[in-house]
Design an enzyme around this catalytic site. Structure first.
Site, PDB file in Angstrom:
ATOM      1  CG  HIS A   1       6.523 -23.695  14.059  1.00  0.00           C
ATOM      2  ND1 HIS A   1       6.246 -23.548  12.724  1.00  0.00           N
ATOM      3  CD2 HIS A   1       6.664 -22.449  14.549  1.00  0.00           C
ATOM      4  CE1 HIS A   1       6.228 -22.249  12.431  1.00  0.00           C
ATOM      5  NE2 HIS A   1       6.466 -21.573  13.515  1.00  0.00           N
TER       6      HIS A   1
ATOM      7  CE  LYS B   1      13.590 -24.225  11.005  1.00  0.00           C
ATOM      8  NZ  LYS B   1      14.706 -23.284  10.890  1.00  0.00           N
TER       9      LYS B   1
ATOM     10  CD  GLU C   1      11.624 -18.687  19.366  1.00  0.00           C
ATOM     11  OE1 GLU C   1      11.763 -18.062  18.318  1.00  0.00           O
ATOM     12  OE2 GLU C   1      10.573 -18.680  20.026  1.00  0.00           O
TER      13      GLU C   1
ATOM     14  CE  LYS D   1       8.437 -16.412  21.326  1.00  0.00           C
ATOM     15  NZ  LYS D   1       8.967 -16.508  19.965  1.00  0.00           N
TER      16      LYS D   1
ATOM     17  CG  HIS E   1       9.549 -21.041   8.881  1.00  0.00           C
ATOM     18  ND1 HIS E   1       8.671 -20.387   9.685  1.00  0.00           N
ATOM     19  CD2 HIS E   1      10.668 -21.208   9.609  1.00  0.00           C
ATOM     20  CE1 HIS E   1       9.234 -20.159  10.850  1.00  0.00           C
ATOM     21  NE2 HIS E   1      10.452 -20.654  10.838  1.00  0.00           N
TER      22      HIS E   1
ATOM     23  CE  LYS F   1       4.140 -18.200  13.403  1.00  0.00           C
ATOM     24  NZ  LYS F   1       4.923 -18.856  14.405  1.00  0.00           N
TER      25      LYS F   1
ATOM     26  CG  ASP G   1       3.960 -17.555  18.087  1.00  0.00           C
ATOM     27  OD1 ASP G   1       3.507 -17.110  17.025  1.00  0.00           O
ATOM     28  OD2 ASP G   1       5.143 -17.388  18.452  1.00  0.00           O
TER      29      ASP G   1
ATOM     30  NE  ARG H   1      -1.554   0.088   4.294  1.00  0.00           N
ATOM     31  CZ  ARG H   1      -2.170  -0.100   5.422  1.00  0.00           C
ATOM     32  NH1 ARG H   1      -3.467   0.033   5.491  1.00  0.00           N
ATOM     33  NH2 ARG H   1      -1.508  -0.454   6.493  1.00  0.00           N
TER      34      ARG H   1
END
Ligand code: NAD
Length: 484
Positions: free
Chosen positions: A240, A182, A216, A331, A178, A148, A235, A51
């Protein structure tokens, strides 16, 4: 190792959201790498659509900067870059209005493969799908790629599927996860179904348990308010971790082709038992002197959203009856690590004395860092002094075993986008798979909400809440270490 880059057919790839973060960090640098490797024919074109006010020249500058920032320096070759930028054009357009659509129609060709990448929020999917049709832009074999999150529960995923189905058939819809792109994830299938060695042992009779960890070190800083509406379960687990679980647990498909593979994955999702309250632990990271807490990152005073989840899962089928799968993701963990670990049972009878050091075989499949696999086997410790046993890894770090080319293997996005152009849906989620995954996660999340469940606090850069360790301890097992 011989490089076998097979060029794809001529295509027009339109990236809706072509100036967004995902396009900048992943899609465009990935496409540059495919161009550089010679996979794109001369007649392949990429059209950014967004946009913001921009012209084709401005877009080329934007893309050049993205490539320079996200592709390793030694791969930024001026000649390659020039060739790649020559493929690009830009259309300024409003996904929900009328502006720009006739411009897009004028540039998109009908006689090449058409791919439309929806790299925009899901609220725009319906509007874009509809306009691609009403403006006569998408031909009957056009492909669309959607990112996603695919819904936030079963009902919204179903609604999204219904919306897309009004304009595109299932074989035209590519739902990206994704993780499936891998290298190691595909290697999991090669390992299981390309060897005689593992498959006969790949069941409850020989496997004690399986662990899947996606840890992570980053927190939710920068996207805290978005994340706070989602949490680790939505999430990471629903997509995943579930995909990794399916590929680890599924029956051999009759062929390595899209619907055969996806049928088998779906059967696993449908065979998952509901998770008992005691078999699941949620956590939320605290702050420290150096990093903010979850609540600070999410910019809220109070939140019951989890940044960590660990659970024990059972699959009700013949193969896996009695073998638990432990899933864990979080996380601000001690290390960045994604791996699948298959722990085999101990031999039924030991001929060695009790304290010789014998232990169970363990196969670990690392998605990151250092993609590869290792198999822990027991051998005799070299030297004199009788029969003492030690564990040694049979290590296959792809970069060591296969040389530089393996270390340079295409990123997941590169591979997946080329699969779209080739029309291969094997590594993409089918609509019924996504809905089934939500159907399993929805009651877990609803249970937390009904009970007013609060996540357990955990220290940043730790292994998560103490209760997550207990989840395995009470079964006489241990999590694999999360390395820094
Ligand atoms: P972003 O906000 O950075 O970019 C959004 C893009 O959409 C911009 O190019 C913007 O111009 C365009 N856009 C917004 N409204 C529009 C409209 N009405 N008409 C035309 N164009 C419009 O978002 P992002 O981070 O690139 O994410 C895109 C999608 O990918 C989202 O669904 C996100 O959830 C998903 N995703 C992102 C990442 C990531 O790493 N950024 C990872 C996985 C999934």
């Amino acid at each position: 190792m011989v490089s076998r880059v097979i060029p794809v057919d001529p295509f027009d790839l339109v990236i809706f959201g072509g100036t967004g973060d995902l396009a900048r960090r992943k899609i465009l640098p990935g496409l540059y790498r495919r161009h550089q490797d010679g996979q794109m024919p001369d007649d392949a074109r990429i059209i950014g659509a967004a946009r913001g006010e921009m012209d084709a020249e401005g877009y080329r500058v934007f893309v050049e900067n993205a490539v320079r920032e996200f592709v390793p320096k030694k791969k930024c070759d001026p000649k390659d870059l020039k060739g790649f930028l020559a493929r690009l054009s830009f259309v300024q357009l409003d996904a929900t209005g009328t502006q720009g659509w006739s411009d897009l129609k004028a540039v998109v060709r009908q006689d090449v493969v058409q791919a439309f990448y929806f790299s925009v929020g899901p609220s725009l999917f319906g509007a874009i799908a509809e306009r691609l049709h009403t403006h006569g832009i998408a031909g009957p074999e056009a492909r669309i790629v959607v990112e996603k999150p695919f819904g936030h529960d079963q009902a919204s995923a179903q609604a999204l599927n219904d919306t897309l189905a009004q304009h595109f058939a299932e074989h035209q819809i590519y739902r990206i996860d994704h993780y499936l792109g891998k290298e190691t994830v595909q290697n999991l299938m090669a390992l299981r179904f390309g060897n005689m060695l593992f498959e006969p042992l790949w069941n409850a009779q020989y496997v004690d348990h399986i662990q899947i960890t996606v840890a992570e070190t980053v927190g939710v800083e920068g996207r805290g308010s978005y994340y706070d509406r989602s949490g680790a379960m939505r999430d990471m687990v629903q997509n995943h971790l579930m995909q990794l679980l399916c590929l680890t647990a599924m029956e051999p498909p009759s062929k390595f082709e899209p619907n055969a593979v996806r049928d088998e994955k779906l059967k696993i999702i449908r065979a998952l038992d509901p998770v008992a309250t005691d078999d699941i632990v949620r956590g939320q990271y605290r702050g420290s002197n150096t990093v903010a807490s979850y609540l600070e990152d999410a910019e809220t005073d109070a939140s019951t959203t989890e940044s960590f989840v660990a659970m024990k899962v059972h699959i009700s089928n013949w193969r896996w009856n009695g073998t638990p799968f432990y899933l864990r993701t979080g996380k601000r963990m001690r290390g960045r690590m994604s791996e699948i670990v298959v722990r085999f049972k101990e031999p039924p009878h030991s001929i060695f004395e009790e304290d010789t050091g014998q232990s169970a075989n363990e196969l670990s499949i690392r998605l990151q860092p250092n993609e590869g696999m290792d198999l822990k086997v027991t051998i005799k410790e070299p030297g004199l002094g009788g029969m003492r046993l030690i564990d040694v890894p049979l290590d296959m770090t792809f970069a060591d075993a296969l040389g530089e080319e393996a270390a340079d293997a295409p990123d997941a996005y590169e591979r997946l986008i080329m699969d779209v152009i080739r029309g291969n849906q094997t590594l993409f989620m089918r609509g019924d798979e996504v809905e089934a995954a939500w159907a399993w996660t929805d009651p877990i999340i609803a249970g937390w909400e009904d009970r007013g469940d609060r996540p357990k606090p955990y220290d940043p850069f730790s292994t998560g809440p103490e209760e997550a360790l207990m989840l395995l301890h009470k079964d006489g097992r241990r999590w694999r270490e999360i390395r820094e």
